[in-house]
Design a protein around this motif. Structure first.
Motif, mmCIF file in Angstrom:
data_model
loop_
_atom_site.group_PDB
_atom_site.id
_atom_site.type_symbol
_atom_site.label_atom_id
_atom_site.label_comp_id
_atom_site.label_asym_id
_atom_site.label_seq_id
_atom_site.Cartn_x
_atom_site.Cartn_y
_atom_site.Cartn_z
ATOM 1 N N GLU A 188 31.632 1.320 12.654
ATOM 2 C CA GLU A 188 31.775 1.741 11.525
ATOM 3 C C GLU A 188 33.224 0.817 10.933
ATOM 4 O O GLU A 188 33.992 0.616 11.505
ATOM 5 C CB GLU A 188 31.953 3.084 11.137
ATOM 6 N N ASP A 189 33.005 0.620 9.756
ATOM 7 C CA ASP A 189 34.040 -0.398 9.058
ATOM 8 C C ASP A 189 34.039 -1.832 9.467
ATOM 9 O O ASP A 189 35.167 -2.401 9.384
ATOM 10 C CB ASP A 189 35.353 0.401 8.655
ATOM 11 N N GLY A 190 33.256 -1.982 10.416
ATOM 12 C CA GLY A 190 33.453 -3.557 10.946
ATOM 13 C C GLY A 190 34.227 -3.482 12.168
ATOM 14 O O GLY A 190 34.858 -4.613 12.475
ATOM 15 N N ARG A 198 35.832 13.521 8.297
ATOM 16 C CA ARG A 198 35.576 12.340 7.918
ATOM 17 C C ARG A 198 33.991 12.210 7.596
ATOM 18 O O ARG A 198 33.143 12.962 8.257
ATOM 19 C CB ARG A 198 35.803 11.048 8.665
ATOM 20 N N HIS A 231 30.742 9.940 7.151
ATOM 21 C CA HIS A 231 30.103 8.545 7.725
ATOM 22 C C HIS A 231 29.052 8.411 6.900
ATOM 23 O O HIS A 231 27.950 9.047 6.519
ATOM 24 C CB HIS A 231 29.834 8.980 9.274
ATOM 25 N N VAL A 274 32.302 4.357 -2.804
ATOM 26 C CA VAL A 274 32.313 3.713 -1.341
ATOM 27 C C VAL A 274 31.472 2.835 -1.354
ATOM 28 O O VAL A 274 30.097 2.827 -1.514
ATOM 29 C CB VAL A 274 32.080 4.845 -0.434
ATOM 30 N N GLU A 275 31.835 1.486 -0.866
ATOM 31 C CA GLU A 275 30.867 0.320 -0.805
ATOM 32 C C GLU A 275 30.432 0.441 0.697
ATOM 33 O O GLU A 275 31.234 0.434 1.819
ATOM 34 C CB GLU A 275 31.573 -1.018 -0.991
ATOM 35 N N VAL A 276 29.149 0.156 0.929
ATOM 36 C CA VAL A 276 28.407 0.157 2.221
ATOM 37 C C VAL A 276 27.575 -1.196 2.134
ATOM 38 O O VAL A 276 26.523 -1.286 1.539
ATOM 39 C CB VAL A 276 27.431 1.496 2.580
ATOM 40 N N ALA A 326 25.166 -1.928 7.579
ATOM 41 C CA ALA A 326 26.452 -1.505 7.979
ATOM 42 C C ALA A 326 26.592 -0.056 7.682
ATOM 43 O O ALA A 326 25.984 0.698 7.255
ATOM 44 C CB ALA A 326 27.635 -2.150 7.335
ATOM 45 N N VAL A 339 30.096 2.995 7.232
ATOM 46 C CA VAL A 339 31.516 3.241 6.951
ATOM 47 C C VAL A 339 31.865 4.904 7.068
ATOM 48 O O VAL A 339 30.966 5.464 7.126
ATOM 49 C CB VAL A 339 32.072 2.783 5.670
ATOM 50 N N ASN A 340 32.983 5.037 7.039
ATOM 51 C CA ASN A 340 33.547 6.277 7.181
ATOM 52 C C ASN A 340 34.657 6.531 5.929
ATOM 53 O O ASN A 340 35.493 5.713 5.975
ATOM 54 C CB ASN A 340 33.853 6.893 8.373
ATOM 55 N N VAL A 341 34.707 7.666 5.493
ATOM 56 C CA VAL A 341 35.856 7.952 4.494
ATOM 57 C C VAL A 341 36.198 9.368 4.661
ATOM 58 O O VAL A 341 35.860 10.101 5.386
ATOM 59 C CB VAL A 341 35.376 7.745 2.880
#
Length: 511
Positions: free
Chosen positions: A347-349, A428, A430, A454-456, A460, A462-464
């Motif tokens: 996640e988040d690369g 968090r 996801h 949130v840009e995804v 891909a 991501v988590n915030v």
């Protein structure tokens, strides 16, 4: 066969398909008179006139339009009686004994979870189930039904309801963090998680929030295939009641159980509860929610690796510590094996993922280790040739303290979804985007949650960071998978985000 040969004399002379002798043609014919000619001529003229009249009539019919007649079938628009949105929260962690360690077959609660909930209508009611095998019926320790009333002025308005709970347990052999979303009742549920080997206890809870009894049948599967056991069919769950069943009572010494729950009459909310003790050391607790039904695409967001170095050290302690490994549990219903591609996406690369091919046998459960993952957050994506179900097990460790979490496959979200963050540590959110286009997910927060964007990227995850106890409404996407995780040192827990419940809608009825 007859010995008589046919001769020409045997042929009938009046047969129209046989040539007649020339002498037959010399019969006398009646002479034609003027009167005969006149009669024949009149008949011909009359026939021609008739044909002409018919032709004119047909042409006239084609040129003159028929009257246009349209009508609609009688119908009536019926708006059903509005019904409340309803979810069931699991209640506290359970054990098979009382506070003194007696009554080893009797389930009893350990403490109380913390709950949070929210509704787009602003009103949430909470009621305890009336009956429970754990003796908690009607109390705060019973599973709780949360509900929100419909908009009576507009029954078709979609009311969004969400809830979740978490519980930190530290009592005897029960040490760890457990979290779960509040679920909607269903007649068909798949559960993947737990074990019934030495030191592993797995309970099945069946909660019936409806006003009619539910008759439940169980299908149990393990690493050796279908498990046949008495008592797995015709399990009656009373209205507003809870049944608590030990999986070991059906299938002892099973490393990798999967449970298929079906119900008739009332619908149920089903979960597994697992606890681990390794010798004298507690190994964690968890509440395991339903996983996605068999599918060709399976997505598990929020796979968090925490304390990897301590996990590796504990794995070296010997037998009994093998289930600290991160594994993917897969079951393929039916008779055909599944050729699958498993992708573990950072996640988040950040970090390095992995990808591999695997053939899963049909009809039996397989746990596939996912090794060599550095500490961080990942999303697992499985694409298979035939439908399958899956879940992942992760562990967290801090020194000799460890915990586990079962992460079910998430259902796909479409356009909008509510989520409540349980009041647990360091939560968090996801988000995994399986599409080929990037999305901008809008988080509209309430109860302390702040709005966020949130840009995804395409394909891909991501988590915030989100606020404990807050609620959010997610929009801005066509297809998305989501989960919530909690990590605190050697404690870990998580649950998936599910689509909103179905509200009332108008029905067109034709008598």
């Amino acid at each position: 066969m007859s010995d008589i040969e046919p001769t020409g004399d045997a042929i009938e002379r009046d047969d129209p398909f046989v040539d007649q002798p020339d002498e037959d043609l010399r019969e006398e014919r009646e002479p034609i008179t003027m009167r005969g000619v006149a009669i024949v001529g009149a008949r011909v003229v009359t026939g021609a006139i008739g044909i002409g009249v018919a032709a004119v009539a047909i042409a006239a019919a084609a040129l003159v339009p028929f009257p246009s007649v349209t009508s609609e079938a009688a119908s009536e628009l019926v708006i059903p009686v509005p019904t409340a949105q309803q979810l069931v929260c699991a209640g506290p962690v359970l054990r098979l004994s009382d506070d003194s360690g007696q009554a080893a077959t009797q389930a009893s609660p350990i403490g109380l979870p913390e709950r949070a909930s929210d509704s787009s209508s602003g009103s949430v009611a909470t009621d305890a189930l009336d009956q429970s095998d754990a003796g908690t019926g009607g109390t705060d320790a019973a599973p709780q039904v949360i509900s929100t009333p419909p908009n009576e002025a507009d029954p078709t308005e979609r009311i969004l309801l969400s809830g979740a709970q978490s519980q930190a347990v530290a009592e005897g052999d029960f040490v760890g963090l457990a979290a779960a979303d509040c679920g909607v009742a269903s007649a068909d549920i798949w559960l993947a998680g737990g074990a019934t080997t030495v030191g592993r206890t797995t309970l099945l809870t069946l909660n019936n929030p409806t006003e009619v009894p539910a008759t439940v049948d169980l299908e149990l599967f393990g690493e050796n295939g279908l498990i046949t056991a008495p008592g797995t069919s015709g399990i009656v769950v009373p209205p507003s009641g809870q049944r608590v069943l030990s999986l070991a009572g059906f299938a002892p010494e099973v490393e990798s159980p999967v449970v298929h729950v079906t119900s008739a009459g009332g619908q149920v909310v089903a979960e597994l509860q697992q606890s681990i003790v390794r010798g004298l050391v507690a190994g964690g607790v968890d509440i395991v929610g339903p996983t996605q039904s068999p599918s060709l695409e399976t997505v598990i967001p929020g796979l968090v690796i925490a304390g990897g170095a301590d996990i590796e050290e504990n794995l070296g302690l010997g037998p009994g510590f093998e289930d600290l490994q991160t594994v993917l549990r897969v079951f393929v219903p039916g008779d055909a094996p599944a050729d699958a591609t498993i992708r573990v996406i950072p996640e988040d690369g950040v970090g390095t993922g992995t990808s591999f091919e695997f053939e899963f046998d049909a009809g039996r459960v397989q746990d596939v280790p996912i090794p060599d993952l550095a500490d961080g957050s990942y999303t697992v994506r499985v694409e298979s040739s035939v439908p399958l179900i899956a879940a992942a097990r992760v562990s967290a460790a801090a020194g000799d303290s460890s915990d586990l979490a079962w992460l079910p496959a998430a259902p796909a979200l479409s356009e909008i979804a509510p989520v409540t963050i349980a009041p647990g540590p360091s939560p968090r959110l996801h988000l995994a985007n399986p599409t080929t286009e990037p999305v901008t997910v809008e988080l509209a927060g309430s109860d302390g949650g702040e709005d966020a964007t949130v840009e995804v990227a395409a394909g891909a995850a991501v988590n915030v960071e989100v606020e404990p106890g807050a609620s959010y409404i997610l929009t801005g996407f066509e297809r998305l998978f989501a989960a919530v995780s909690f990590v605190d040192g050697g404690s870990i827990a998580g649950y998936v985000v599910r689509p909103p419940g179905v509200g009332s809608s108008s029905i067109l009825i034709y008598p």
